[in-house]
Design a protein around this motif. Structure first.
Motif, PDB file in Angstrom:
ATOM      1  N   PHE A 273       1.330   5.529   0.210  1.00  0.00           N
ATOM      2  CA  PHE A 273       0.774   6.797   0.669  1.00  0.00           C
ATOM      3  C   PHE A 273       1.584   7.930   0.038  1.00  0.00           C
ATOM      4  O   PHE A 273       2.808   7.977   0.158  1.00  0.00           O
ATOM      5  CB  PHE A 273       0.842   6.907   2.193  1.00  0.00           C
ATOM      6  CG  PHE A 273       0.097   5.821   2.920  1.00  0.00           C
ATOM      7  CD1 PHE A 273      -1.217   6.002   3.306  1.00  0.00           C
ATOM      8  CD2 PHE A 273       0.722   4.614   3.211  1.00  0.00           C
ATOM      9  CE1 PHE A 273      -1.906   5.004   3.982  1.00  0.00           C
ATOM     10  CE2 PHE A 273       0.052   3.608   3.887  1.00  0.00           C
ATOM     11  CZ  PHE A 273      -1.271   3.802   4.274  1.00  0.00           C
ATOM     12  N   THR A 274       0.892   8.839  -0.622  1.00  0.00           N
ATOM     13  CA  THR A 274       1.543   9.979  -1.257  1.00  0.00           C
ATOM     14  C   THR A 274       0.850  11.263  -0.800  1.00  0.00           C
ATOM     15  O   THR A 274      -0.146  11.225  -0.074  1.00  0.00           O
ATOM     16  CB  THR A 274       1.463   9.869  -2.788  1.00  0.00           C
ATOM     17  OG1 THR A 274       0.088  10.027  -3.200  1.00  0.00           O
ATOM     18  CG2 THR A 274       1.982   8.511  -3.270  1.00  0.00           C
ATOM     19  N   THR A 275       1.366  12.398  -1.253  1.00  0.00           N
ATOM     20  CA  THR A 275       0.729  13.667  -0.919  1.00  0.00           C
ATOM     21  C   THR A 275      -0.595  13.836  -1.661  1.00  0.00           C
ATOM     22  O   THR A 275      -1.407  14.694  -1.304  1.00  0.00           O
ATOM     23  CB  THR A 275       1.657  14.841  -1.265  1.00  0.00           C
ATOM     24  OG1 THR A 275       2.055  14.730  -2.642  1.00  0.00           O
ATOM     25  CG2 THR A 275       2.900  14.823  -0.393  1.00  0.00           C
ATOM     26  N   SER A 276      -0.842  13.017  -2.674  1.00  0.00           N
ATOM     27  CA  SER A 276      -2.092  13.093  -3.444  1.00  0.00           C
ATOM     28  C   SER A 276      -3.210  12.262  -2.832  1.00  0.00           C
ATOM     29  O   SER A 276      -4.378  12.663  -2.859  1.00  0.00           O
ATOM     30  CB  SER A 276      -1.863  12.641  -4.892  1.00  0.00           C
ATOM     31  OG  SER A 276      -0.914  13.453  -5.541  1.00  0.00           O
ATOM     32  N   ASN A 277      -2.884  11.108  -2.269  1.00  0.00           N
ATOM     33  CA  ASN A 277      -3.938  10.227  -1.760  1.00  0.00           C
ATOM     34  C   ASN A 277      -4.003  10.142  -0.237  1.00  0.00           C
ATOM     35  O   ASN A 277      -4.764   9.354   0.316  1.00  0.00           O
ATOM     36  CB  ASN A 277      -3.791   8.812  -2.338  1.00  0.00           C
ATOM     37  CG  ASN A 277      -2.529   8.099  -1.849  1.00  0.00           C
ATOM     38  OD1 ASN A 277      -1.830   8.570  -0.958  1.00  0.00           O
ATOM     39  ND2 ASN A 277      -2.236   6.955  -2.448  1.00  0.00           N
ATOM     40  N   SER A 278      -3.206  10.978   0.464  1.00  0.00           N
ATOM     41  CA  SER A 278      -3.205  10.967   1.929  1.00  0.00           C
ATOM     42  C   SER A 278      -2.781  12.344   2.443  1.00  0.00           C
ATOM     43  O   SER A 278      -2.281  13.172   1.680  1.00  0.00           O
ATOM     44  CB  SER A 278      -2.243   9.898   2.445  1.00  0.00           C
ATOM     45  OG  SER A 278      -0.899  10.327   2.297  1.00  0.00           O
TER      46      SER A 278
ATOM     47  N   GLU B  87       0.863  -1.180   0.000  1.00  0.00           N
ATOM     48  CA  GLU B  87       0.000   0.000   0.000  1.00  0.00           C
ATOM     49  C   GLU B  87       0.901   1.232   0.000  1.00  0.00           C
ATOM     50  O   GLU B  87       1.889   1.283   0.727  1.00  0.00           O
ATOM     51  CB  GLU B  87      -0.892   0.013   1.245  1.00  0.00           C
ATOM     52  CG  GLU B  87      -1.895   1.147   1.274  1.00  0.00           C
ATOM     53  CD  GLU B  87      -2.806   1.088   2.497  1.00  0.00           C
ATOM     54  OE1 GLU B  87      -3.752   1.893   2.584  1.00  0.00           O
ATOM     55  OE2 GLU B  87      -2.549   0.230   3.365  1.00  0.00           O
TER      56      GLU B  87
END
Length: 268
Positions: free
Chosen positions: A13-18, A11
């Motif tokens: 986590f990026t600045t776009s999806n979190s 999984e």
């Protein structure tokens, strides 16, 4: 960003999806409260310190929380003799700081030799003495004890560690052993002033730059983050390598990792 590997699944986590405040994640640490609540601390290089507890994100930054520096270079939790918990924080410009009872504190006066960039932190418990905090800067390895700040000296360390040290790890399974990750001279095992170096000459699948080192929860394996991927060293001396080519890692440039019960968190 941040990548999590759990039960055979990845999984990301990026600045776009979190709510991750910055894509460049430099350090990780996990703390457990007295009630058993787990918190993942995520140190970013420019976005401050992120806290993830029970799926809830919180960002602690210079502007919003009075934090001394938004560039977090190292994290290390410790537990005091009376049960108090402290998160030690390495910064790029403000030296060593600590978070205790949700209050920040800087420990080195501005302009002192200990107020620059901190690369690695670990808690060391010398036999018969109070725990110490060891940390690294460009000028060497230092320790914070009850007597204050002092440089750490040991036979052969200056030549063996290269031009700077990125990470320190005190072994829980083997008291007196400290793992040292260098920026230019690979991985080292320090014990009572004696050094063993792990590099390509030792058949170790590591480059010269080591960013992070952790032990597995049972202490039987060493986890290493480097410029050429991540690796696992078991007690028999065998290596297992994780790269972008062999796994779904986002990048071979792995800067931090964290071990949990059934997963290892890797950061690229």
């Amino acid at each position: 960003g941040l990548s999590r590997f759990a039960e055979g699944r990845w999984e990301h986590f990026t600045t776009s999806n979190s709510p991750l405040p910055n894509a460049y994640v430099w350090s990780l640490a996990e703390t457990v409260s007295g009630k058993g609540q787990r918190t993942l601390w995520i140190g970013t290089f420019g976005g401050g310190l992120a806290r993830l507890t029970d799926g809830v994100w919180t960002t602690l930054s210079k502007a919003g929380s009075g934090f001394p520096d938004d560039y977090i270079t190292a994290l290390a939790p410790s537990k005091g003799a009376h049960g108090g918990r402290t998160l030690w924080i390495g910064t790029r410009t403000s030296g060593l700081a600590r978070l205790r009872h949700d209050a920040f504190g800087g420990l080195a006066p501005k302009g002192s030799p200990f107020s620059g960039a901190v690369a690695g932190i670990t808690e060391v418990s010398p036999l018969g003495a109070a725990p110490e905090i060891w940390f690294t800067m460009d000028s060497g390895v230092f320790r914070l004890s009850e007597q204050g700040f002092s440089p750490l000296t040991a036979p052969g360390t200056k030549e063996g560690f290269g031009n700077s040290v990125n990470v320190l790890l005190s072994s829980k399974r083997h008291p007196g052993v400290v793992w040292i990750g260098s920026n230019s001279a690979g991985l080292h095992r320090w014990e009572n002033g004696q050094i063993r170096t792990y590099d390509r000459r030792d058949a170790a699948p590591l480059g010269s730059t080591i960013f992070d080192v952790r032990e597995s929860l049972d202490g039987r394996a060493l986890l290493v983050a480097s410029r050429v991927g991540a690796a696992r060293l078991d007690e028999q001396g065998s290596w297992q390598v994780f790269t972008r080519k062999s796994t779904p890692l986002l990048d071979d440039h792995v800067t931090a990792l964290e071990a949990r019960r059934l997963l290892v968190l890797l950061l690229a």
